[in-house]
Design a protein around this motif. Sequence first.
Motif, PDB file in Angstrom:
ATOM      1  N   LEU A 223       2.700  17.260 -19.071  1.00 41.95           N
ATOM      2  CA  LEU A 223       1.484  17.975 -19.458  1.00 41.95           C
ATOM      3  C   LEU A 223       1.755  19.448 -19.692  1.00 41.95           C
ATOM      4  CD1 LEU A 223      -1.162  16.347 -17.175  1.00 41.95           C
ATOM      5  CD2 LEU A 223      -0.871  16.100 -19.611  1.00 41.95           C
ATOM      6  N   ILE A 224       2.624  20.038 -18.850  1.00 44.02           N
ATOM      7  CA  ILE A 224       2.952  21.450 -19.063  1.00 44.02           C
ATOM      8  C   ILE A 224       3.555  21.624 -20.457  1.00 44.02           C
ATOM      9  CG2 ILE A 224       4.493  23.303 -18.340  1.00 44.02           C
ATOM     10  CD1 ILE A 224       4.114  22.380 -15.524  1.00 44.02           C
TER      11      ILE A 224
ATOM     12  N   ILE B 232       0.862  21.294 -23.144  1.00 45.58           N
ATOM     13  CA  ILE B 232      -0.003  22.468 -23.229  1.00 45.58           C
ATOM     14  C   ILE B 232       0.759  23.618 -23.913  1.00 45.58           C
ATOM     15  CG2 ILE B 232      -1.232  24.198 -21.863  1.00 45.58           C
ATOM     16  CD1 ILE B 232      -2.703  21.721 -21.554  1.00 45.58           C
TER      17      ILE B 232
ATOM     18  N   SER C 172       0.842  -1.217   0.000  1.00 47.64           N
ATOM     19  CA  SER C 172       0.000   0.000   0.000  1.00 47.64           C
ATOM     20  C   SER C 172       0.867   1.254   0.000  1.00 47.64           C
ATOM     21  CB  SER C 172      -0.960  -0.022   1.177  1.00 47.64           C
ATOM     22  OG  SER C 172      -0.249   0.095   2.371  1.00 47.64           O
TER      23      SER C 172
ATOM     24  N   ILE D 175       1.984   6.218  -7.430  1.00 47.20           N
ATOM     25  CA  ILE D 175       1.028   7.100  -8.106  1.00 47.20           C
ATOM     26  C   ILE D 175       1.452   8.556  -7.965  1.00 47.20           C
ATOM     27  CG2 ILE D 175      -1.356   7.910  -8.071  1.00 47.20           C
ATOM     28  CD1 ILE D 175      -2.182   5.084  -7.405  1.00 47.20           C
ATOM     29  N   LEU D 176       1.942   8.899  -6.777  1.00 50.89           N
ATOM     30  CA  LEU D 176       2.397  10.277  -6.548  1.00 50.89           C
ATOM     31  C   LEU D 176       3.528  10.638  -7.503  1.00 50.89           C
ATOM     32  CD1 LEU D 176       1.981  12.649  -4.610  1.00 50.89           C
ATOM     33  CD2 LEU D 176       3.754  11.694  -3.190  1.00 50.89           C
TER      34      LEU D 176
ATOM     35  N   SER E  70       0.892   3.979  -3.245  1.00 47.43           N
ATOM     36  CA  SER E  70       0.533   5.401  -3.191  1.00 47.43           C
ATOM     37  C   SER E  70       1.709   6.275  -3.602  1.00 47.43           C
ATOM     38  CB  SER E  70       0.011   5.771  -1.806  1.00 47.43           C
ATOM     39  OG  SER E  70       0.997   5.534  -0.855  1.00 47.43           O
TER      40      SER E  70
ATOM     41  N   ALA F 295       2.409  10.946 -11.031  1.00 48.92           N
ATOM     42  CA  ALA F 295       1.678  12.200 -11.226  1.00 48.92           C
ATOM     43  C   ALA F 295       2.647  13.354 -11.413  1.00 48.92           C
ATOM     44  CB  ALA F 295       0.762  12.456 -10.046  1.00 48.92           C
ATOM     45  N   LEU F 296       3.765  13.337 -10.665  1.00 45.40           N
ATOM     46  CA  LEU F 296       4.732  14.429 -10.805  1.00 45.40           C
ATOM     47  C   LEU F 296       5.395  14.403 -12.174  1.00 45.40           C
ATOM     48  CD1 LEU F 296       6.343  14.442  -7.269  1.00 45.40           C
ATOM     49  CD2 LEU F 296       4.751  16.071  -8.226  1.00 45.40           C
TER      50      LEU F 296
ATOM     51  N   GLU G 146       4.179  13.089 -14.861  1.00 47.06           N
ATOM     52  CA  GLU G 146       3.145  13.432 -15.823  1.00 47.06           C
ATOM     53  C   GLU G 146       2.915  14.939 -15.859  1.00 47.06           C
ATOM     54  OE1 GLU G 146      -1.092  11.267 -16.398  1.00 47.06           O
ATOM     55  OE2 GLU G 146      -0.788  12.555 -14.700  1.00 47.06           O
ATOM     56  N   GLY G 147       3.030  15.575 -14.692  1.00 52.93           N
ATOM     57  CA  GLY G 147       2.805  17.019 -14.607  1.00 52.93           C
ATOM     58  C   GLY G 147       3.720  17.794 -15.527  1.00 52.93           C
TER      59      GLY G 147
END
Lengths: 69, 403
Positions: A59-60, A63, A41, A48-49, A45, A52-53, A55-56
């Motif tokens: 994504l910037i 965009i 567990s 995923i964190l 988590s 996400a970073l 991926e951030g």
Amino acid sequence: MDHLSVAAIGMGLVVIGAGIGIGNIGAKALESIARQPEAISDIRSNMILMAALVEGTALIAIILAFLLG
Amino acid sequence: MLSKRLLIILLSIFALSVSAQDHNEHEAGGDTGHSGFDPAEVAFHHISNHNTYSIGPWNLPLPCILYAPEEGWSFFMSGVFEPVSEHHGSGRYAYKRYVLHKGIVMHVVDPSFPTDKVEVDDYDVKEETVDGKQKEVTYVKYKGKEYKLDAKSTMDGGVFGGGITSFYDFSITKNVAGMMLVALFLMWVFLSVARTYREREGKAPKGVQGFLEPLFVFIQDEVTKPFLGDKWEKYNPYLLTLFFFILGLNLFGQIPFLGGSNITGNLAVTMVLAIVTFFVVNLSGNKNYWEHIFWMPGVPTWVKSILTPVEVMSMFIKPMTLMLRLFANVVAGHIVLVIFIGLIFVFGKSGQSAGAAYGTSIVSMLLTMFMMSLEILVAFVQAYVFTILTASYLSAATEEAHH
């Protein structure tokens, strides 16, 4: 080359980078879960964190490519 | 074995269709005029916010609250435009110099245009060069004359091609209506679950309670408590609200045939969520947090002069990435869904070859169903990621010094 193709190439490069990053995260997380199944567990988590970073940033860049292209 | 064979068949159909598409484009000479089907245009139309709520062939009217500095406030229902679904929800009538083009209210700039309800003939979109930039300008045809239309004002300073125009739109649009519905629904669900808890104290969970309790406990035990330590009770309500609100909006956008709401795929919505997080994080920041941004302990002064600007920038970049991540993930999912459906029209050549359209619709339905199940996963993951990142920023802001 026009704006659109440069933006498209940029987006492709971004996706390669993010793919390598997230792939590494997934591989290492699976390895750690195999070594220590009881910590699943916590590892999940954090995985995923981290994903996400990574991926951030991707994504910037995407965009920005959208806006400039 | 069977599943492998099915996969091969699917893949080969997909490969065939891709090469067919290539062929089509060569035949047409790369021409994407108004006569053909333009998947990108359709996708962007379907993910944008509208002033009508269209379910199937019906366009449900929504209240318009518009303000033009020269004409003052106008309040009316968007049903006054009498939108036609064959024209992507463009209105047949103009009212008070406002028209409805593809579901979006626009304003006629020319003061000679009549202010009462008049029937308009047609709409036209032209590519024009304004201030050295290519821009799409919309015109409305009325009694043989073309009138230029203004889009609503946006506060983006021209970055996304918007800017201050001749009117402001404060309407209850499709997204606002959807958000209100989700908020009311969540309130009803949670109040009824709270009542169940009071009545069935000490007993096993029942009904909706059984669905919400694992999610609630998951966020509380896996996100709030590990990140915030002994301050978890203070921030638990905020994090749970964020999670369930985003999850509700994401899942509401996944319901097919319900107007295809794309609420969390709207930059303004995610921006507000990110701004709220920005204020919660920075207002609860303690002395230690601010010290680590402006004057880090134990760092040489010349390094501080580099690090401080970086830290100040990251203060703003963090909520910005929150905003973009949720937006981009949800928008990408919606665009892919529309494109998969659009494949039917691409291969059916907009209705010319019915056989290809029927054939593709089977493949496209399978692909769409696969994507939708993936999108349900994305809805949960993105709500979770937004919450866990907010929790980690909060934990950085409220951590006590330990050196």
